[in-house]
Motif scaffolding. Sequence first.
Motif, short mmCIF file in Angstrom:
data_model
loop_
_atom_site.label_atom_id
_atom_site.label_comp_id
_atom_site.label_asym_id
_atom_site.label_seq_id
_atom_site.Cartn_x
_atom_site.Cartn_y
_atom_site.Cartn_z
N LEU A 21 0.82 -1.21 0.00
CA LEU A 21 0.00 0.00 0.00
C LEU A 21 0.86 1.27 0.00
N PHE A 22 0.44 2.22 -0.82
CA PHE A 22 1.10 3.52 -0.93
C PHE A 22 0.04 4.61 -0.90
N PRO A 23 0.37 5.78 -0.36
CA PRO A 23 -0.58 6.88 -0.39
C PRO A 23 -0.86 7.33 -1.82
N LYS A 24 -2.06 7.82 -2.05
CA LYS A 24 -2.43 8.42 -3.34
C LYS A 24 -1.36 9.46 -3.70
N GLY A 25 -0.98 9.51 -4.96
CA GLY A 25 0.00 10.49 -5.41
C GLY A 25 1.43 10.00 -5.40
N THR A 26 1.67 8.78 -4.92
CA THR A 26 3.02 8.23 -4.90
C THR A 26 3.54 8.06 -6.32
N SER A 27 4.81 8.39 -6.56
CA SER A 27 5.46 8.16 -7.85
C SER A 27 6.18 6.83 -7.80
N PHE A 28 6.17 6.12 -8.92
CA PHE A 28 6.77 4.79 -8.98
C PHE A 28 7.86 4.73 -10.05
N GLN A 29 8.76 3.78 -9.87
CA GLN A 29 9.75 3.45 -10.90
C GLN A 29 9.02 2.67 -12.01
N CYS A 30 9.72 2.39 -13.08
CA CYS A 30 9.17 1.62 -14.19
C CYS A 30 9.24 0.12 -13.86
N PHE A 31 8.08 -0.49 -13.68
CA PHE A 31 7.99 -1.95 -13.50
C PHE A 31 6.56 -2.37 -13.78
N GLY A 32 6.37 -3.64 -14.11
CA GLY A 32 5.05 -4.18 -14.39
C GLY A 32 4.35 -4.60 -13.12
#
Length: 106
Positions: A21-32
């Motif tokens: 779980l991550f808060p809304k608005g979290t940025s992610f790396q590139c992964f599937g």
Amino acid sequence: MGQQPTLLIHGASGTQYPFTLFPKGTSFQCFGAVYVILRRLQDGRYQLLYVGQTSDMSERFTAHHKQTCFQRHGQTHIGVFAEPSEARQRVIEHDLIAAHRPTCNG
């Protein structure tokens, strides 16, 4: 930063998938991944609003086609289940949608 919380979500098949779980608005790396859009309720439980899959989590939420629905239903979190195989992503996505029929998948 501490370890992110997880939420087990069951599919129609009975399989349980652990979503980080991550808060809304979290940025992610590139992964599937398979991802879920959630709203945390006052009692601490989560309402599943949407299930999707992507080959690139870094781009998926910048202009999501269901963003209006997420906002309308009070999105608070994103759950992520990393899965590199697009074929497996689709199987998991369908399994979860069949079990929960999320509001924003309609």
